[in-house]
Each structure stands twice: as C-alpha cells, then as structure tokens.
Design an enzyme around this catalytic site. Structure first.
Site, mmCIF file in Angstrom:
data_model
loop_
_atom_site.group_PDB
_atom_site.id
_atom_site.type_symbol
_atom_site.label_atom_id
_atom_site.label_comp_id
_atom_site.label_asym_id
_atom_site.label_seq_id
_atom_site.Cartn_x
_atom_site.Cartn_y
_atom_site.Cartn_z
ATOM 1 N N HIS A 28 12.097 -0.374 -7.287
ATOM 2 C CA HIS A 28 12.661 -0.072 -5.972
ATOM 3 C C HIS A 28 14.185 -0.140 -5.951
ATOM 4 C CE1 HIS A 28 8.483 -1.363 -4.336
ATOM 5 N NE2 HIS A 28 8.491 -0.097 -4.750
ATOM 6 N N CYS A 31 25.997 7.547 -3.552
ATOM 7 C CA CYS A 31 26.757 8.316 -2.558
ATOM 8 C C CYS A 31 25.816 9.282 -1.846
ATOM 9 C CB CYS A 31 27.878 9.091 -3.254
ATOM 10 S SG CYS A 31 28.777 10.165 -2.122
ATOM 11 N N CYS A 74 27.608 13.087 -2.929
ATOM 12 C CA CYS A 74 27.565 13.617 -4.314
ATOM 13 C C CYS A 74 26.494 12.936 -5.154
ATOM 14 C CB CYS A 74 28.941 13.424 -4.974
ATOM 15 S SG CYS A 74 29.314 11.703 -5.344
HETATM 16 C C1 BV8 Z 1 6.405 6.367 -1.744
HETATM 17 C C2 BV8 Z 1 12.987 -2.032 -1.391
HETATM 18 C C3 BV8 Z 1 5.973 8.717 -1.651
HETATM 19 C C4 BV8 Z 1 13.545 -2.223 -0.020
HETATM 20 C C5 BV8 Z 1 10.622 -1.794 -0.937
HETATM 21 C C6 BV8 Z 1 0.104 5.373 -0.616
HETATM 22 C C7 BV8 Z 1 0.827 5.983 -1.649
HETATM 23 C C8 BV8 Z 1 2.214 6.093 -1.552
HETATM 24 C C9 BV8 Z 1 2.903 5.586 -0.432
HETATM 25 C C10 BV8 Z 1 2.190 4.981 0.575
HETATM 26 C C11 BV8 Z 1 0.806 4.876 0.489
HETATM 27 N N1 BV8 Z 1 0.391 4.227 1.602
HETATM 28 C C12 BV8 Z 1 1.447 3.921 2.388
HETATM 29 C C13 BV8 Z 1 2.554 4.381 1.808
HETATM 30 C C14 BV8 Z 1 3.895 4.255 2.374
HETATM 31 C C15 BV8 Z 1 4.608 3.005 1.862
HETATM 32 C C16 BV8 Z 1 3.743 1.784 1.837
HETATM 33 O O1 BV8 Z 1 3.247 1.379 0.802
HETATM 34 N N2 BV8 Z 1 3.604 1.148 2.979
HETATM 35 C C17 BV8 Z 1 2.849 -0.081 3.043
HETATM 36 C C18 BV8 Z 1 3.535 -1.025 4.030
HETATM 37 C C19 BV8 Z 1 1.419 0.240 3.411
HETATM 38 N N3 BV8 Z 1 5.129 3.265 0.535
HETATM 39 C C20 BV8 Z 1 6.298 3.903 0.429
HETATM 40 O O2 BV8 Z 1 6.912 4.352 1.379
HETATM 41 C C21 BV8 Z 1 6.827 4.085 -0.978
HETATM 42 N N4 BV8 Z 1 7.193 5.476 -1.111
HETATM 43 O O3 BV8 Z 1 5.386 6.069 -2.286
HETATM 44 O O4 BV8 Z 1 6.909 7.677 -1.704
HETATM 45 C C22 BV8 Z 1 5.505 8.783 -0.233
HETATM 46 C C23 BV8 Z 1 6.449 8.929 0.777
HETATM 47 C C24 BV8 Z 1 5.997 8.999 2.119
HETATM 48 C C25 BV8 Z 1 4.637 8.876 2.422
HETATM 49 C C26 BV8 Z 1 3.704 8.700 1.375
HETATM 50 C C27 BV8 Z 1 4.143 8.665 0.068
HETATM 51 C C28 BV8 Z 1 8.088 3.255 -1.212
HETATM 52 C C29 BV8 Z 1 7.795 1.792 -1.056
HETATM 53 C C30 BV8 Z 1 9.045 0.996 -1.488
HETATM 54 C C31 BV8 Z 1 9.679 0.370 -0.263
HETATM 55 N N5 BV8 Z 1 10.770 -0.517 -0.689
HETATM 56 N N6 BV8 Z 1 11.625 -2.549 -1.400
HETATM 57 C C32 BV8 Z 1 14.107 -3.614 0.136
HETATM 58 O O5 BV8 Z 1 13.772 -4.523 -0.629
HETATM 59 O O6 BV8 Z 1 14.875 -3.791 1.097
HETATM 60 S S1 BV8 Z 1 9.138 -2.517 -0.708
HETATM 61 C C33 BV8 Z 1 9.345 -4.185 -0.630
HETATM 62 O O7 BV8 Z 1 8.226 -4.708 0.040
HETATM 63 C C34 BV8 Z 1 9.321 -4.879 -1.960
HETATM 64 O O8 BV8 Z 1 10.046 -4.182 -2.926
HETATM 65 C C35 BV8 Z 1 7.868 -4.992 -2.273
HETATM 66 O O9 BV8 Z 1 7.402 -3.816 -2.870
HETATM 67 C C36 BV8 Z 1 7.273 -5.114 -0.891
HETATM 68 C C37 BV8 Z 1 6.960 -6.572 -0.575
HETATM 69 O O10 BV8 Z 1 5.912 -6.897 -1.347
HETATM 70 P P1 BV8 Z 1 5.952 -8.174 -2.298
HETATM 71 O O11 BV8 Z 1 7.029 -8.044 -3.296
HETATM 72 O O12 BV8 Z 1 4.576 -8.340 -2.771
HETATM 73 O O13 BV8 Z 1 6.380 -9.368 -1.362
HETATM 74 P P2 BV8 Z 1 5.526 -10.044 -0.211
HETATM 75 O O14 BV8 Z 1 6.480 -10.890 0.559
HETATM 76 O O15 BV8 Z 1 4.703 -9.005 0.490
HETATM 77 O O16 BV8 Z 1 4.483 -10.998 -0.980
HETATM 78 C C38 BV8 Z 1 4.943 -12.083 -1.725
HETATM 79 C C39 BV8 Z 1 3.753 -12.592 -2.509
HETATM 80 O O17 BV8 Z 1 4.191 -13.657 -3.335
HETATM 81 C C40 BV8 Z 1 2.663 -13.147 -1.628
HETATM 82 O O18 BV8 Z 1 1.389 -12.730 -2.121
HETATM 83 C C41 BV8 Z 1 2.822 -14.662 -1.772
HETATM 84 O O19 BV8 Z 1 1.568 -15.337 -1.673
HETATM 85 C C42 BV8 Z 1 3.344 -14.774 -3.168
HETATM 86 N N7 BV8 Z 1 4.193 -15.944 -3.434
HETATM 87 C C43 BV8 Z 1 5.106 -16.505 -2.608
HETATM 88 N N8 BV8 Z 1 5.710 -17.541 -3.261
HETATM 89 C C44 BV8 Z 1 5.163 -17.608 -4.497
HETATM 90 C C45 BV8 Z 1 4.194 -16.592 -4.618
HETATM 91 N N9 BV8 Z 1 3.462 -16.410 -5.732
HETATM 92 C C46 BV8 Z 1 3.682 -17.249 -6.755
HETATM 93 N N10 BV8 Z 1 4.590 -18.238 -6.721
HETATM 94 C C47 BV8 Z 1 5.342 -18.449 -5.621
HETATM 95 N N11 BV8 Z 1 6.231 -19.453 -5.600
HETATM 96 ZN ZN ZN Z 2 30.460 11.008 -3.550
#
Ligand code: BV8
Ligand code: ZN
Length: 290
Positions: free
Chosen positions: A145, A153, A156
């Site tokens: 990600h 940019c 460009c």
């Molecule tokens: C896309 C950067 C094509 C931003 C992020 C099916 C196929 C494709 C896309 C989709 C689909 N269904 C829905 C979609 C759309 C969307 C999506 O998935 N939505 C979700 C909400 C359903 N996906 C997209 O838009 C992706 N694009 O595929 O393009 C497309 C386009 C349009 C429509 C369809 C397809 C792009 C997704 C990327 C978004 N950008 N990050 C930023 O960071 O600001 S996502 C961001 O959230 C993170 O990068 C990460 O991916 C996600 C969070 O998840 P986690 O990292 O798992 O974190 P979370 O807090 O949820 O969980 C933490 C875990 O750790 C927990 O389980 C917890 O228990 C555990 N934990 C906590 N502490 C500990 C621990 N484990 C061990 N030890 C510890 N100490």
């Molecule tokens: Zn530029």
C-alpha cells in the site's frame, strides 16, 4: 417488520461467527518449527498489528479514528480531492508518529530470520506504510500500500522518497489528533508541491487509498511470491481489506502451510494450518528461533 428480522438474523450470524472464531486454540509450535525448517520459500504477510507494539495504533484500535474522522474516510482519492490540506495533516501526523517509533521484536525477528537464512527465499509483504520493516533491516520487502515516506506528484506522477520532518513549513506542528477542528485552514498553495519548475503540481502521499488499484509491479511480485511459498506467516492483520486479504487463503487453498499470528482469530483463521494467539512481538521470535 422485515428490517427487525434482518437485524436479528445479522446479530445471530455475527455472534455465531464470533463463537466459531473464538474457538481456535494456539497450535503446536514445535510442529510449526519443523515445517518452517524444511521450507525453502517463506513469505511474511503483515498488517498494522505488527507495529502495534511499536506504539503505532492499529486501524481497528485507536488508529481507526483521527480527530472526528474515520481514518479510512481520509484514505481516499475523494477526500484528497475535496480537502487536500486535511488529508495532508492526517498523513503528516502519521509520518511524525512512525518516525518516532522503533521497530519491535516482531519486525526484528523477521529481519534477523532473513539474514540468518540466505539459503532460503524470504519475502516480506506488508500492508503497512510506516517503514518499520525496512528500518528493522528487512531487505526483500514489498510495500503493498505504498509508504508514508514517499510522495507522488499529482501532475507529472514523479515518485520521490521524502523523510523531511515536517514535509513542508505549513505542516509544522499540525495534524494533532486531539484538535477539535473540522477541516483544515492550510491554503493548498502552502502544501507540498513538485520540485520541477515546469510542473509545480500538488504532491500526494504515494499510498494506495481505498478505491485505488495496487501498483501492478508490486501485485505481480506479490502473486509470484505467494504462488511459490511453502510457508506463509500472516502477522497482525484482520484480513478484511482486499486484495491483501485474499493472498494467504489462496496459498492455503493450494496446500502451502499458513500460520496466523494474532491476538484473536480473524475471518481467515479457519483456512490456515496454524494459529498462534498472542502479541507477535512475543510469538514471532519463538517461532523463528532456531
Ligand atoms: C483495490 C493505505 C481495485 C492507506 C490501505 C475486493 C477486491 C478488491 C477490492 C475490494 C474488494 N472488496 C472491497 C474492496 C474495496 C477495498 C476494501 O478492501 N475494502 C474493505 C474495507 C472491504 N479495497 C480497495 O479499495 C483496494 N483497492 O483493490 O483496487 C478496486 C478498486 C475499486 C473497487 C474494487 C476494486 C485498496 C485497499 C488499500 C487501502 N489502503 N492502507 C493508509 O494506511 O492510510 S488499507 C489499510 O487498512 C492497511 O494498509 C490495511 O490493509 C488495512 C487495515 O488492516 P490491518 O493492517 O489488518 O489492520 P487492522 O487494524 O484492521 O487489524 C490489526 C490486526 O492486528 C487485528 O487483527 C488485531 O487483532 C491484530 N493485532 C493487534 N495488535 C497485535 C495484533 N496481532 C499480533 N500482535 C499484536 N501485538
Ligand atoms: Zn510534478
């Protein structure tokens, strides 16, 4: 009447799902270590949970909100299009938090494992944008990600590494999460702009936002690594964001040994051969020790 019925059914399903997810006990660590020892191609797939012990809040925890905004609502091209200054305050804040954080025992165990096993192919695929795997010493790294420390940019499309703190004068001491302010009063002209005199386009974080596609080169390398791995360790991810959430279940389906390291079961846990409950700063070093 129909809405109430639906709500009841949904609540029952969720409770049922939680009961199923909560049922999984930690697996046999000695057996997993044997499997890992025999493996030649190993993939680590990490999420925000691996950085939690470095003090970076996860999306499902405190990190899910910033000011009165859902973080995910700011991580969209639409938000940047309408309120670029607000989105830049959000990302500036996260750059500063991550820059002050240190890689933890989980990041370090992965980097040391890679260094200690030149005979194996070790790939780290992270959903995180905080840069901590690289700072821990991981070499073979795919940032699905993007990165808080890269800009692109909007005109460009030049992508540059940028670790300046602050990234521009106008963002100095800005982005505090507790500020009770709607929007941002920073004029767009004071936000980061392209260095090229002939361009001067507005810069954005080089980060994949919701609704945006992942970079094809990164996707291709990810798919290749997932298709050839013998063992995949899924660390600290809730497995709810796609397409990242699809990779490990697909590897498990073709017979790779997948081990999940998390505080609690996730929707993907049932698909995996191993599950180790606990903070990955503790469970990973145990799993990776020779
Ligand atoms: C896309 C950067 C094509 C931003 C992020 C099916 C196929 C494709 C896309 C989709 C689909 N269904 C829905 C979609 C759309 C969307 C999506 O998935 N939505 C979700 C909400 C359903 N996906 C997209 O838009 C992706 N694009 O595929 O393009 C497309 C386009 C349009 C429509 C369809 C397809 C792009 C997704 C990327 C978004 N950008 N990050 C930023 O960071 O600001 S996502 C961001 O959230 C993170 O990068 C990460 O991916 C996600 C969070 O998840 P986690 O990292 O798992 O974190 P979370 O807090 O949820 O969980 C933490 C875990 O750790 C927990 O389980 C917890 O228990 C555990 N934990 C906590 N502490 C500990 C621990 N484990 C061990 N030890 C510890 N100490
Ligand atoms: Zn530029």
């Amino acid at each position: 009447m129909c809405i109430n019925l639906l709500t009841t059914v949904k609540r029952k399903l969720l409770t049922h799902a939680h009961v199923i997810m909560a049922a999984r006990q930690s697996s046999d660590m000695a057996k997993f270590k044997e499997t890992l020892k025999a493996a030649k191609n190993i993939v680590f797939l990490s999420g925000a949970g691996i950085s939690a012990e470095s003090g970076i809040p996860t999306f499902r925890g405190a990190g899910g909100m910033w000011r009165k905004y859902q973080s995910a609502s700011l991580a969209t091209p639409e938000a940047f299009g309408t309120t670029p200054a607000l989105v830049w305050e959000f990302y500036h804040y996260r750059r500063e938090v991550a820059a002050k954080a240190q890689p933890n025992a989980g990041h370090l165990a992965i980097a040391q494992y890679e260094a200690k096993h030149p005979d194996k192919t070790v790939t780290v695929i992270t959903q995180n944008v905080d840069g901590l795997h690289a700072r821990a010493g991981t070499k073979n790294l795919l940032e699905l990600h993007g990165s808080l420390y890269k800009t692109r940019c909007t005109k460009c499309k030049e992508v540059l590494v940028n670790t300046d703190s602050p990234i521009c004068k106008a963002l100095e001491n800005r982005g505090a999460p507790e500020v009770d302010q709607v929007g941002s009063d920073i004029p767009v002209r004071d936000l980061p702009h392209c260095r090229k005199p002939e361009c001067k386009g507005l810069l954005r974080p080089h980060i994949v936002w919701f609704g945006e596609s992942l970079e094809s080169a990164v996707l291709e390398k990810t798919e290749a690594a997932m298709a050839s791995c013998d063992v995949c360790l899924v660390v600290g991810t809730s497995s709810v964001v796609y397409p990242a959430a699809m990779f490990a279940p697909a590897a498990a389906a073709r017979g790779a040994a997948v081990a999940e390291f998390n505080l609690e079961p996730t929707p993907a846990t049932q698909a995996f051969s191993y599950y180790f409950q606990g903070p990955c700063g503790e469970t990973l070093p145990k799993a990776l020790a020779d």
